[in-house]
Scaffold this active site. Structure first.
Site, mmCIF file in Angstrom:
data_model
loop_
_atom_site.group_PDB
_atom_site.id
_atom_site.type_symbol
_atom_site.label_atom_id
_atom_site.label_comp_id
_atom_site.label_asym_id
_atom_site.label_seq_id
_atom_site.Cartn_x
_atom_site.Cartn_y
_atom_site.Cartn_z
ATOM 1 N N LYS A 1 0.122 -27.939 48.263
ATOM 2 C CA LYS A 1 -0.073 -26.975 48.665
ATOM 3 C C LYS A 1 0.824 -26.865 50.166
ATOM 4 O O LYS A 1 2.051 -26.504 50.125
ATOM 5 C CB LYS A 1 -0.995 -25.501 49.796
ATOM 6 C CG LYS A 1 -1.222 -24.916 48.237
ATOM 7 C CD LYS A 1 -0.787 -23.599 48.052
ATOM 8 C CE LYS A 1 -1.585 -23.396 46.552
ATOM 9 N NZ LYS A 1 -0.128 -22.578 45.758
ATOM 10 N N SER B 1 -1.386 -21.184 51.738
ATOM 11 C CA SER B 1 -2.919 -20.846 51.563
ATOM 12 C C SER B 1 -4.062 -21.480 52.569
ATOM 13 O O SER B 1 -2.959 -21.842 53.259
ATOM 14 C CB SER B 1 -4.066 -21.708 50.088
ATOM 15 O OG SER B 1 -4.780 -22.532 50.320
ATOM 16 N N TYR C 1 -5.610 -30.333 45.967
ATOM 17 C CA TYR C 1 -4.887 -29.179 45.515
ATOM 18 C C TYR C 1 -4.687 -28.678 46.521
ATOM 19 O O TYR C 1 -3.388 -28.141 46.660
ATOM 20 C CB TYR C 1 -6.484 -28.272 45.110
ATOM 21 C CG TYR C 1 -5.528 -27.057 45.496
ATOM 22 C CD1 TYR C 1 -4.871 -26.126 44.795
ATOM 23 C CD2 TYR C 1 -6.055 -26.055 46.586
ATOM 24 C CE1 TYR C 1 -4.595 -24.919 44.711
ATOM 25 C CE2 TYR C 1 -5.974 -25.017 46.799
ATOM 26 C CZ TYR C 1 -5.117 -23.710 46.097
ATOM 27 O OH TYR C 1 -4.532 -22.778 46.301
#
Ligand code: NAD
Ligand code: WQD
Length: 332
Positions: free
Chosen positions: A152, A123, A148
């Protein structure tokens, strides 16, 4: 290629399964259905004429994943993850367990099965708030503003460390910008439960009259109209990017990093206007305070993917809105 697709009934996964089938590959899905429905399989079958094989399993389950991974795969595309930024702040252990521990378990199962080729859903969030735009693959990874984002960054690290230790592995890290839109058939798309966190699904519900107005998070950013700017990319373009990475880097050891975006940014107000035009519905909005953790602007440098993968996003913001709206209406 026979490809294990984790999270293959989800939003991006389901579109990629369609692209895999259309590209002559054989996808096999693993999903625990935490954020998707088994009816996606019928929809994929109705679009492609092929009903993909699916195993309902959790990527954290080593026994189940070892059994599945041993069924003869050339590669894995790994989508399975939890992705709600706000929830990750409330439930960090759930996110580290599902995303990071889940990825480690998946990799153990792949290694045991001799599958050494993986395409990973990363991302733009890994860049944090960079000093300059566009974001290039060479930029140092930033500091994430939520758990979050850290999952990643951590998963990219795990994959790079594995590749350093097992030099035969081919690891493609695809950093998505803002995936939106839906399949043009109106049969696949994103259907978040509860109130959507992301802009386009929220706008879709306002256009449909299911929510009263869009709250625009911040009108005083240093952007042309003061609202946040993002690189929205059509989910079908994104799906095609996975096939390009798979075709290009299967059997090509190394860590291969690509941004997947259009290379241009649109403001929140531009998205609302384009959606109004495509839906023919008024979309009321109100400018409210900034949302904590948001950056002012984000868009991708896309020349590396163009050069090395021969992949370029082809669908513009109007097509993204039109396909999103078709999907929104098809379900009512
Ligand atoms: P999604 O929630 O629609 O799809 C994820 C799928 O993974 C779901 O079907 C879910 O049931 C499954 N899943 C989750 N945890 C699992 C587990 N432990 N075991 C098995 N299956 C599990 O999300 P999406 O938008 O399709 O995102 C796919 C990937 O792309 C994710 O890794 C996400 O972090 C990443 N990504 C998404 C965006 C975005 O804005 N949608 C942006 C950048 C990156
Ligand atoms: C887009 C713009 C908001 C909702 C998130 C994750 C990121 C990635 C993609 C997975 C911003 C504004 C939004 C609303 C608004 N996911 N907005 N009103 O924040 O760029 O990225 O999804 O990896 O990690 O952080 O996307 O769609 O939430 O927001 O004004 O109701 O719309 O401020 O400018 P974001 P988004």
């Amino acid at each position: 290629m026979r490809v294990l697709v984790t999270g293959g009934t989800g939003f991006i996964g389901s579109h990629t399964v369609v692209s895999l089938i259309e590209g002559g590959h054989e996808p096999v899905i693993v999903d625990n259905l935490a954020n998707s429905q088994p009816s996606v399989l019928d929809r994929v079958a109705s679009i492609t004429g092929v009903a993909p094989e699916m195993h309902r399993a959790d990527i954290r389950d080593l026994e189940a994943m070892t059994a599945i991974a041993s069924r003869g795969f050339d590669a894995c595309i790994h989508f399975a993850a939890l992705k709600a930024v706000g929830e990750s702040v409330e439930e960090p252990l759930l996110y580290y367990d599902n995303n990071v521990a889940g990825t480690v378990t998946l990799l153990m199962a792949l290694e045991a099965a001799g599958v050494e080729s993986i395409v990973f859903s990363s991302s733009a969030t890994v860049y944090g708030d960079p000093d300059s735009l566009p974001m290039t693959e060479e930029m140092p990874l930033g500091s994430a503003t939520n758990p979050y984002g850290w999952t990643k960054i951590t998963m990219e690290r795990v994959l790079a460390d594995l590749q350093a230790a097992r030099s035969g592995w081919s690891v493609s890290l695809l950093r998505y910008f803002n995936p939106v839109g839906a399949h043009p058939s109106g049969q696949l798309g994103e259907d978040p439960s509860g109130v959507p966190n992301n802009l386009m699904p929220y706008v879709a519900r306002v256009a449909a009259g299911r929510l009263p107005k869009v709250e625009v998070f911040g009108g005083d950013y240093p952007t042309p109209d003061g609202t946040g700017v993002r690189d929205y990319v059509h989910v079908v373009d994104l799906a095609e990017g996975h096939i390009a990475a798979l075709d290009r880097h299967h059997g090509d050891p190394g860590v291969h990093v690509y941004n997947l975006g259009t290379g241009r940014g649109h403001s929140v107000l531009e998205v609302i206007k384009a959606y109004e035009e495509e839906s023919g519905r008024p979309i009321p909005y109100e400018i409210v305070d900034r949302r904590p953790g948001d950056v002012a602007a984000s868009w991708a440098a896309v020349n590396k993917a163009e050069r090395e993968l021969s992949w370029k996003a082809r669908r513009d913001l109007h097509e993204m809105c039109a396909d999103s709206w078709r999907w929104e209406q098809a379900r009512r």
